[in-house]
Design an enzyme around this catalytic site. Structure first.
Site, PDB file in Angstrom:
ATOM      1  N   ARG A   1      -9.032   0.019   4.561  1.00  0.00           N
ATOM      2  CA  ARG A   1      -8.097   0.976   3.957  1.00  0.00           C
ATOM      3  C   ARG A   1      -6.780   0.311   3.594  1.00  0.00           C
ATOM      4  NH1 ARG A   1      -7.159   6.232   7.341  1.00  0.00           N
ATOM      5  NH2 ARG A   1      -5.613   6.372   5.683  1.00  0.00           N
TER       6      ARG A   1
ATOM      7  N   LYS B   1       0.838  -1.198   0.000  1.00  0.00           N
ATOM      8  CA  LYS B   1       0.000   0.000   0.000  1.00  0.00           C
ATOM      9  C   LYS B   1       0.873   1.248   0.000  1.00  0.00           C
ATOM     10  CE  LYS B   1      -1.695   1.446   4.053  1.00  0.00           C
ATOM     11  NZ  LYS B   1      -1.364   2.836   4.441  1.00  0.00           N
ATOM     12  N   ASN B   2       1.881   1.300   0.882  1.00  0.00           N
ATOM     13  CA  ASN B   2       2.628   2.546   1.049  1.00  0.00           C
ATOM     14  C   ASN B   2       3.590   2.826  -0.093  1.00  0.00           C
ATOM     15  OD1 ASN B   2       1.133   2.970   3.311  1.00  0.00           O
ATOM     16  ND2 ASN B   2       2.736   2.334   4.745  1.00  0.00           N
TER      17      ASN B   2
ATOM     18  N   ARG C   1       1.246  14.203  13.250  1.00  0.00           N
ATOM     19  CA  ARG C   1       1.705  14.065  11.861  1.00  0.00           C
ATOM     20  C   ARG C   1       2.109  15.419  11.241  1.00  0.00           C
ATOM     21  NH1 ARG C   1      -0.513   8.979  10.233  1.00  0.00           N
ATOM     22  NH2 ARG C   1       1.136   8.804   8.692  1.00  0.00           N
TER      23      ARG C   1
ATOM     24  N   ASP D   1       4.241   0.006  12.334  1.00  0.00           N
ATOM     25  CA  ASP D   1       2.974  -0.471  11.761  1.00  0.00           C
ATOM     26  C   ASP D   1       2.661  -1.908  12.149  1.00  0.00           C
ATOM     27  OD1 ASP D   1       3.326   1.310   8.589  1.00  0.00           O
ATOM     28  OD2 ASP D   1       2.788   1.962  10.602  1.00  0.00           O
TER      29      ASP D   1
ATOM     30  N   CYS E   1      -3.961  12.316  12.499  1.00  0.00           N
ATOM     31  CA  CYS E   1      -4.866  11.172  12.595  1.00  0.00           C
ATOM     32  C   CYS E   1      -4.735  10.622  14.018  1.00  0.00           C
ATOM     33  CB  CYS E   1      -4.546  10.140  11.543  1.00  0.00           C
ATOM     34  SG  CYS E   1      -2.963   9.409  11.804  1.00  0.00           S
TER      35      CYS E   1
HETATM   36  C1  EPZ Z   1       4.684   6.537   6.657  1.00  0.00           C
HETATM   37  O1  EPZ Z   1       3.990   7.631   7.239  1.00  0.00           O
HETATM   38  C2  EPZ Z   1       3.650   5.439   6.481  1.00  0.00           C
HETATM   39  N1  EPZ Z   1       2.581   5.898   5.593  1.00  0.00           N
HETATM   40  C3  EPZ Z   1       3.072   5.055   7.840  1.00  0.00           C
HETATM   41  O2  EPZ Z   1       2.192   3.955   7.621  1.00  0.00           O
HETATM   42  C4  EPZ Z   1       4.221   4.596   8.753  1.00  0.00           C
HETATM   43  O3  EPZ Z   1       3.692   4.322  10.029  1.00  0.00           O
HETATM   44  C5  EPZ Z   1       5.277   5.704   8.850  1.00  0.00           C
HETATM   45  O4  EPZ Z   1       5.730   6.066   7.532  1.00  0.00           O
HETATM   46  C6  EPZ Z   1       6.484   5.284   9.680  1.00  0.00           C
HETATM   47  O5  EPZ Z   1       7.050   4.149   9.126  1.00  0.00           O
HETATM   48  C7  EPZ Z   1       2.811   5.918   4.257  1.00  0.00           C
HETATM   49  O6  EPZ Z   1       3.869   5.573   3.767  1.00  0.00           O
HETATM   50  C8  EPZ Z   1       1.652   6.377   3.406  1.00  0.00           C
HETATM   51  P1  EPZ Z   1       7.032   9.626   8.931  1.00  0.00           P
HETATM   52  P2  EPZ Z   1       4.725   9.088   7.334  1.00  0.00           P
HETATM   53  O7  EPZ Z   1       7.065  10.908   8.207  1.00  0.00           O
HETATM   54  O8  EPZ Z   1       5.546   9.300   6.115  1.00  0.00           O
HETATM   55  C9  EPZ Z   1       7.334  12.689  12.509  1.00  0.00           C
HETATM   56  C10 EPZ Z   1       0.182   2.743   7.790  1.00  0.00           C
HETATM   57  O9  EPZ Z   1      -0.390   2.221   8.757  1.00  0.00           O
HETATM   58  N2  EPZ Z   1       7.453  13.724  11.470  1.00  0.00           N
HETATM   59  O10 EPZ Z   1       8.158   8.660   8.792  1.00  0.00           O
HETATM   60  O11 EPZ Z   1       3.690  10.083   7.678  1.00  0.00           O
HETATM   61  C11 EPZ Z   1       5.930  12.076  12.549  1.00  0.00           C
HETATM   62  O12 EPZ Z   1       5.053  12.884  13.313  1.00  0.00           O
HETATM   63  C12 EPZ Z   1       0.791   4.127   7.942  1.00  0.00           C
HETATM   64  O13 EPZ Z   1       0.307   2.203   6.654  1.00  0.00           O
HETATM   65  C13 EPZ Z   1       7.739  15.026  11.860  1.00  0.00           C
HETATM   66  O14 EPZ Z   1       7.888  15.312  13.046  1.00  0.00           O
HETATM   67  O15 EPZ Z   1       5.679   8.839   8.585  1.00  0.00           O
HETATM   68  C14 EPZ Z   1       6.174  10.731  13.181  1.00  0.00           C
HETATM   69  O16 EPZ Z   1       6.231  10.904  14.582  1.00  0.00           O
HETATM   70  C15 EPZ Z   1       0.545   4.710   9.315  1.00  0.00           C
HETATM   71  N3  EPZ Z   1       7.837  15.990  10.911  1.00  0.00           N
HETATM   72  C16 EPZ Z   1       7.566  10.344  12.640  1.00  0.00           C
HETATM   73  O17 EPZ Z   1       8.168  11.574  12.178  1.00  0.00           O
HETATM   74  C17 EPZ Z   1       7.679  15.725   9.578  1.00  0.00           C
HETATM   75  O18 EPZ Z   1       7.803  16.650   8.740  1.00  0.00           O
HETATM   76  C18 EPZ Z   1       7.529   9.361  11.496  1.00  0.00           C
HETATM   77  O19 EPZ Z   1       6.752   9.949  10.473  1.00  0.00           O
HETATM   78  C19 EPZ Z   1       7.373  14.394   9.193  1.00  0.00           C
HETATM   79  C20 EPZ Z   1       7.278  13.408  10.157  1.00  0.00           C
END
Ligand code: EPZ
Length: 445
Positions: free
Chosen positions: A426, A49-50, A149, A334, A144
């Site tokens: 989803r 999916k991702n 996020r 995840d 969410c």
């Molecule tokens: C991706 O989300 C995945 N989604 C998530 O999967 C997954 O949990 C996550 O990566 C971590 O592996 C998709 O790929 C569509 P991050 P993403 O940016 O990119 C913080 C699922 O269940 N952060 O790596 O949003 C953030 O708040 C979903 O399939 C900042 O602080 O994750 C979090 O605490 C859920 N500032 C951490 O980093 C930013 O600008 C990791 O977020 C961006 C992120």
């Protein structure tokens, strides 16, 4: 989706279709699980999916044809298809897991607000749109249930590439004076989304971009491989430093197959162990699942790997373990809720530390309704194994928590109703049918 060439032609028509589908999904919004049946058999993993969500956004960068194989037909993907159709791309399902996508000579710089704000991954539209348009207006996706996020790392990186960004009445408004300019960007945290957005923005920028402290998830590597197949010049994906040499355009027509979904496959592996079953996952990439396989083995689960399959069984009693979620190749956040469920009936004390999201233990309160003994202190969850979970009415708060609650129902004595099951749809294709093919008794109502 209809049969071959059941085209997604008019965006308007497509919006109606997906909304209709979503309407059905909302109606059938609980899963009724009868527990106590071990999962036995073989099951094939879906496409990731991702990866697919990022790759569909990357299609904005090209005017050529893309054939995308091994695409999971799940609601997040259908919504993203609606969004890119509204931006001017055209997409058809050629069969149940193959898409034909045609890029557009001109793409709109404004995303459809009602659709984009609901899908967190719509933030991945920002990078490719800024690579092609001088002015963009992208809906700010809501936070969410698992955390706020933020997008500060995305914005910092895009600013370095020459973009001006503001947040105004629920939109991200971006402006680029000319073409994005290559730059050196250090990510304070190896954010998956920020890495993907900046990589996509950089492929059409002037000159070289160096991204440091990037995410190394397999889905990031999959996106880089797809972009290179289209004609991008990206090196280092999967390591701490990605180098992108900008090109004027991406013109190669591409046929590309998405990698297997390690999180979906991992969810079935945990379900097999949690029900004392014996399940073989086919069409997976075992190294992508190593963090989970290692922890399952530590818990005394038997995990046998072949070239593209993994077999999970539980010939002996399970043991308590400690888990810390980390960026890849650490243990995936995840899969954290699913492991919490498994450990809830393992005798002894297990500890989970959630280092990625600030609010990803909500499944604990639902598991407690089923008799689990779990104490949550901030980022730490302490799980005392109980002999058996009891069926109950519970509520999913995100898609992984939803899957974890279905696993809890499979383990429990009696009947469990998992509400808000649309979350599960989803991220998991035909979840109940595929579980039932392994001997489960799950019904969508
Ligand atoms: C991706 O989300 C995945 N989604 C998530 O999967 C997954 O949990 C996550 O990566 C971590 O592996 C998709 O790929 C569509 P991050 P993403 O940016 O990119 C913080 C699922 O269940 N952060 O790596 O949003 C953030 O708040 C979903 O399939 C900042 O602080 O994750 C979090 O605490 C859920 N500032 C951490 O980093 C930013 O600008 C990791 O977020 C961006 C992120």
């Amino acid at each position: 989706m209809g049969g071959a060439h059941a085209g997604i032609t008019g965006a308007r028509a497509h919006i109606k279709l997906a909304t209709e589908q979503r309407g059905d999904e909302q109606a059938l919004n609980k899963l009724v699980v009868r527990g106590g049946r071990p999962l036995v058999g073989r099951i094939r993993a879906s496409g990731a999916k991702n990866s697919t969500l990022a790759i569909l956004c990357a299609c904005i960068l090209t005017e050529s044809e893309v054939i995308l194989e091994n695409v999971p037909n799940i609601s997040d993907i259908r919504v993203m298809l609606e969004i890119i159709s509204c931006l001017g791309l055209r997409a058809y399902w050629l069969d149940e897991d193959t898409l034909h996508i045609t890029g557009a000579a001109r793409v709109s710089g404004e995303t459809p607000h009602e659709l984009a704000k609901k899908l967190r991954a719509s933030n991945l539209l920002l990078g490719p749109l800024m690579a092609r348009k001088r002015r963009v207006r992208v809906s700010l996706p809501g936070g969410c249930n698992i955390g706020s996020r933020p997008m500060d790392l995305h914005f910092k990186g895009l600013n370095s590439l020459g973009a001006d960004l503001d947040i105004r009445s629920g939109y991200i408004e971006g402006r680029v004076p000319g073409r994005l300019q290559g730059a050196k960007v250090y990510l304070d945290f190896p954010s998956v989304g920020a890495t993907e957005n900046l990589m996509m923005a950089a492929v059409l920028a002037e000159g070289q971009t160096v991204l440091e402290n990037v995410a190394k998830e397999p889905e990031v590597v999959d996106l880089a491989n797809f972009l290179n197949a289209m004609g991008a010049k990206i090196r280092g994906a999967g390591t701490d430093i990605i180098r992108v040499n900008g090109v004027p355009a991406l013109g190669n027509p591409v046929r590309y197959s998405v990698i297997p979904d390690r999180i979906e496959a991992g969810t079935f592996m945990v379900a097999a162990a949690a029900t004392g079953g014996d399940v073989t996952l086919e069409r997976v990439i075992p190294p992508h699942l190593e963090p989970l396989s290692a922890k399952l083995r530590e818990a005394n689960v038997r995990v046998e790997e072949r070239e593209d399959s993994i077999r999970v069984s539980t010939p002996a009693p399970l043991l308590p373990i400690n888990i810390k979620t980390m960026p890849y190749p650490g243990f995936a956040t995840d899969l954290q809720s699913q492991m919490m469920t498994l450990l809830s009936t393992v005798p002894g004390t297990s500890i989970i530390v959630e280092n990625i999201f600030e609010n990803r233990f909500q499944v604990a309160q639902e598991l407690r309704r089923m008799g689990a003994q779990i104490e949550v202190e901030g980022r730490v969850a302490i799980i005392e194994g109980v002999p058996r979970l009891q069926g109950a009415s519970v509520r999913a708060t995100d898609l992984r928590a939803g899957a974890a609650l279905v696993i809890a129902g499979l383990m429990a004595e009696g009947v469990t109703e998992v509400h808000n099951a649309h979350f599960v749809a989803r991220g998991y294709r035909d979840f109940e049918a595929r579980l039932n093919s392994l001997g489960a008794d799950v019904e969508r109502k």
